[in-house]
Design an enzyme around this catalytic site. Structure first.
Site, PDB file in Angstrom:
ATOM      1  N   THR A 188       1.462   9.655  -1.597  1.00  0.00           N
ATOM      2  CA  THR A 188       1.827   9.393   0.173  1.00  0.00           C
ATOM      3  C   THR A 188       1.596  10.311   1.648  1.00  0.00           C
ATOM      4  O   THR A 188       1.347  11.681   0.529  1.00  0.00           O
ATOM      5  CB  THR A 188       3.582   8.635   0.576  1.00  0.00           C
ATOM      6  OG1 THR A 188       3.477   9.589   2.149  1.00  0.00           O
ATOM      7  CG2 THR A 188       4.290  10.085  -0.306  1.00  0.00           C
ATOM      8  N   ARG A 226      -2.773  -8.848   4.503  1.00  0.00           N
ATOM      9  CA  ARG A 226      -2.243  -8.147   3.714  1.00  0.00           C
ATOM     10  C   ARG A 226      -1.780  -9.010   2.099  1.00  0.00           C
ATOM     11  O   ARG A 226      -2.154  -8.487   1.200  1.00  0.00           O
ATOM     12  CB  ARG A 226      -1.711  -7.270   4.659  1.00  0.00           C
ATOM     13  CG  ARG A 226      -2.224  -5.862   4.838  1.00  0.00           C
ATOM     14  CD  ARG A 226      -0.793  -5.034   5.545  1.00  0.00           C
ATOM     15  NE  ARG A 226      -0.072  -4.645   4.690  1.00  0.00           N
ATOM     16  CZ  ARG A 226       0.801  -3.822   4.673  1.00  0.00           C
ATOM     17  NH1 ARG A 226       1.422  -4.598   6.252  1.00  0.00           N
ATOM     18  NH2 ARG A 226       0.970  -2.852   4.444  1.00  0.00           N
ATOM     19  N   ASP A 231       4.386  -3.315  -1.155  1.00  0.00           N
ATOM     20  CA  ASP A 231       2.917  -4.589  -1.670  1.00  0.00           C
ATOM     21  C   ASP A 231       3.853  -5.377  -2.683  1.00  0.00           C
ATOM     22  O   ASP A 231       3.167  -5.908  -3.570  1.00  0.00           O
ATOM     23  CB  ASP A 231       1.877  -3.904  -2.390  1.00  0.00           C
ATOM     24  CG  ASP A 231       1.972  -2.557  -2.848  1.00  0.00           C
ATOM     25  OD1 ASP A 231       2.991  -3.392  -3.689  1.00  0.00           O
ATOM     26  OD2 ASP A 231       1.350  -1.733  -3.344  1.00  0.00           O
ATOM     27  N   CYS A 279      16.386 -22.318  12.431  1.00  0.00           N
ATOM     28  CA  CYS A 279      16.521 -22.497  13.735  1.00  0.00           C
ATOM     29  C   CYS A 279      15.035 -22.892  13.924  1.00  0.00           C
ATOM     30  O   CYS A 279      15.297 -23.275  15.370  1.00  0.00           O
ATOM     31  CB  CYS A 279      16.896 -20.929  14.125  1.00  0.00           C
ATOM     32  SG  CYS A 279      15.786 -19.918  14.362  1.00  0.00           S
ATOM     33  N   HIS A 336      10.522   0.695   2.689  1.00  0.00           N
ATOM     34  CA  HIS A 336      10.160  -0.060   3.860  1.00  0.00           C
ATOM     35  C   HIS A 336      10.435  -1.452   3.498  1.00  0.00           C
ATOM     36  O   HIS A 336       9.498  -1.922   4.933  1.00  0.00           O
ATOM     37  CB  HIS A 336       8.625   0.670   4.262  1.00  0.00           C
ATOM     38  CG  HIS A 336       9.238   2.027   4.435  1.00  0.00           C
ATOM     39  ND1 HIS A 336       7.405   2.998   4.916  1.00  0.00           N
ATOM     40  CD2 HIS A 336      10.220   2.602   5.323  1.00  0.00           C
ATOM     41  CE1 HIS A 336       8.349   4.052   5.609  1.00  0.00           C
ATOM     42  NE2 HIS A 336       9.260   3.697   5.228  1.00  0.00           N
TER      43      HIS A 336
HETATM   44  P1  OAD Z   1      -0.845   6.877   3.865  1.00  0.00           P
HETATM   45  O1  OAD Z   1      -1.911   5.684   4.373  1.00  0.00           O
HETATM   46  O2  OAD Z   1      -0.155   7.285   5.102  1.00  0.00           O
HETATM   47  O3  OAD Z   1      -1.158   8.285   2.794  1.00  0.00           O
HETATM   48  C1  OAD Z   1      -1.809   7.441   1.352  1.00  0.00           C
HETATM   49  C2  OAD Z   1      -1.618   8.809   0.877  1.00  0.00           C
HETATM   50  O4  OAD Z   1      -2.021   8.412  -0.112  1.00  0.00           O
HETATM   51  C3  OAD Z   1      -2.691   9.291   1.770  1.00  0.00           C
HETATM   52  O5  OAD Z   1      -2.245  11.317   1.338  1.00  0.00           O
HETATM   53  C4  OAD Z   1      -4.010   9.459   0.488  1.00  0.00           C
HETATM   54  O6  OAD Z   1      -4.571  11.304   0.130  1.00  0.00           O
HETATM   55  C5  OAD Z   1      -3.540   9.426  -0.603  1.00  0.00           C
HETATM   56  N1  OAD Z   1      -4.219   8.578  -1.852  1.00  0.00           N
HETATM   57  C6  OAD Z   1      -5.066   8.073  -1.881  1.00  0.00           C
HETATM   58  N2  OAD Z   1      -5.870   7.539  -2.878  1.00  0.00           N
HETATM   59  C7  OAD Z   1      -4.770   7.463  -4.100  1.00  0.00           C
HETATM   60  C8  OAD Z   1      -5.117   7.942  -5.388  1.00  0.00           C
HETATM   61  N3  OAD Z   1      -5.952   7.092  -5.661  1.00  0.00           N
HETATM   62  N4  OAD Z   1      -3.995   8.333  -5.488  1.00  0.00           N
HETATM   63  C9  OAD Z   1      -2.786   9.211  -5.199  1.00  0.00           C
HETATM   64  N5  OAD Z   1      -2.728   9.231  -3.879  1.00  0.00           N
HETATM   65  C10 OAD Z   1      -3.730   8.901  -3.437  1.00  0.00           C
HETATM   66  O7  OAD Z   1       0.702   5.501   3.163  1.00  0.00           O
HETATM   67  P2  OAD Z   1       1.861   6.321   3.270  1.00  0.00           P
HETATM   68  O8  OAD Z   1       2.106   7.559   3.586  1.00  0.00           O
HETATM   69  O9  OAD Z   1       2.965   5.490   2.251  1.00  0.00           O
HETATM   70  O10 OAD Z   1       5.082   2.680   6.563  1.00  0.00           O
HETATM   71  O11 OAD Z   1       2.936   5.607   4.503  1.00  0.00           O
HETATM   72  C11 OAD Z   1       3.840   5.741   5.089  1.00  0.00           C
HETATM   73  C12 OAD Z   1       3.948   4.396   5.698  1.00  0.00           C
HETATM   74  O12 OAD Z   1       3.441   4.621   6.819  1.00  0.00           O
HETATM   75  C13 OAD Z   1       3.895   3.657   5.204  1.00  0.00           C
HETATM   76  O13 OAD Z   1       4.519   3.014   4.098  1.00  0.00           O
HETATM   77  C14 OAD Z   1       3.930   2.540   6.703  1.00  0.00           C
HETATM   78  C15 OAD Z   1       2.553   3.375   7.258  1.00  0.00           C
HETATM   79  O14 OAD Z   1       2.887   2.647   8.571  1.00  0.00           O
HETATM   80  C16 OAD Z   1       5.750   1.496   7.414  1.00  0.00           C
HETATM   81  O15 OAD Z   1       5.315   0.367   7.135  1.00  0.00           O
HETATM   82  C17 OAD Z   1       6.723   1.426   7.944  1.00  0.00           C
END
Ligand code: OAD
Length: 256
Positions: A192, A70, A104, A155, A119
């Site tokens: 999200t 990543r 990122d 360490c 996060h």
């Molecule tokens: P997800 O991968 O769960 O969700 C991504 C969202 O982005 C989905 O709802 C898609 O529909 C939407 N999406 C895709 N393309 C898009 C675009 N061009 N514009 C707008 N939206 C779009 O990612 P997160 O919700 O960020 O945590 O995931 C939450 C957390 O789960 C992350 O921070 C990470 C992961 O595990 C940890 O690592 C603790």
């Protein structure tokens, strides 16, 4: 759809306190895969199988391979229009907070002010053993690492990514900054899937406190029915259109 956009632009035009919560979808147009989309898998592992302290304890090399992949990928990506618009808003509004679940660093690279990294960051490390000599986290942008897994320079033990894993609490100072920002006029939630708490509950709290809540996402999420306004589409397109409406509105009022 345009009605929602006009209403959102109108509320944003009259707002002075704005909070934005972002997730992986904001970086999709930059080429960073989302976690739960079809391209979100890495070597057939789900994020919940890799992003945990247990996974790291079991196989630190495997987990680091994923983070290394990543880091390399993100190092070759650039902020997109969604990051740019949010960065412009962070300079325009008297009170603006961007709470991101993304690790990122693209919001910061776009020049966004007042970013709360809910996060953590891909570009920070910490000592797995939390040794006494090491700071809580340190910045390390080396790509690729000379040695994998990287070591704690203090360490010599294992270093870990400076991110929040499943089962780990959010740093209380980070939570406090995010919660304070929810006293706002408009709370926008962008890109999200709204399945990971506590981040997924932030918009509900903003709404309880009187904010208008807006979701931008091409897909409906579990949280969609709870928003005041829903703009169904990609962040880079809708934020660009909102910004165009906002700037044409301000040109109009300044010429009157
Ligand atoms: P997800 O991968 O769960 O969700 C991504 C969202 O982005 C989905 O709802 C898609 O529909 C939407 N999406 C895709 N393309 C898009 C675009 N061009 N514009 C707008 N939206 C779009 O990612 P997160 O919700 O960020 O945590 O995931 C939450 C957390 O789960 C992350 O921070 C990470 C992961 O595990 C940890 O690592 C603790």
């Amino acid at each position: 759809m345009d009605f929602g956009l006009h209403r959102a632009a109108e509320r944003l035009r009259n707002a002075s306190r704005v909070a934005v919560v972002t997730g992986a979808g904001v970086s999709a147009a930059s080429g960073v895969p989302t976690f739960r989309g079809a391209d979100g898998l890495w070597s057939n592992f789900r994020v919940e199988e890799l992003a945990t302290p247990e996974a790291f304890a079991r196989d630190p090399r495997l987990v680091w391979n994923w983070y290394e992949w990543r880091r390399r990928l993100v190092a070759g990506c650039r902020p997109n229009r969604a990051h740019e618009v949010l960065a412009a808003w962070s300079r325009r509004y008297p009170q603006f907070t961007l709470i991101t679940q993304n690790v990122d660093g693209l919001h910061e690279r776009a020049g966004t002010r007042n970013v709360v990294r809910f996060h953590g960051s891909l570009w920070e490390l910490s000592c797995w053993d939390r040794c006494a000599g090491s700071p809580e986290r340190w910045r390390d942008e080396t790509v690729p690492f000379v040695e994998l897994p990287p070591r704690c320079p203090h360490c010599g033990g294992l270093a870990r990514p400076g991110v929040v894993w499943f089962g780990e609490p959010i740093d209380p100072r980070v939570s406090a900054r995010a919660i304070t920002a929810l006293d706002c006029d408009v709370c926008l939630v962008v890109g999200t899937s709204a399945v990971v708490y506590p981040a997924a509950g932030l918009a509900d709290e903003a709404r309880n406190r009187g904010a208008l809540t807006i979701e931008i996402n091409p897909e409906p999420t579990d949280a969609t029915p709870r928003f005041d306004l829903v703009l169904q589409g990609p962040a880079e397109e809708f934020l660009d259109r909102l910004e165009a409406e906002l700037s044409s509105g301000s040109r109009l009022s300044s010429s009157q």
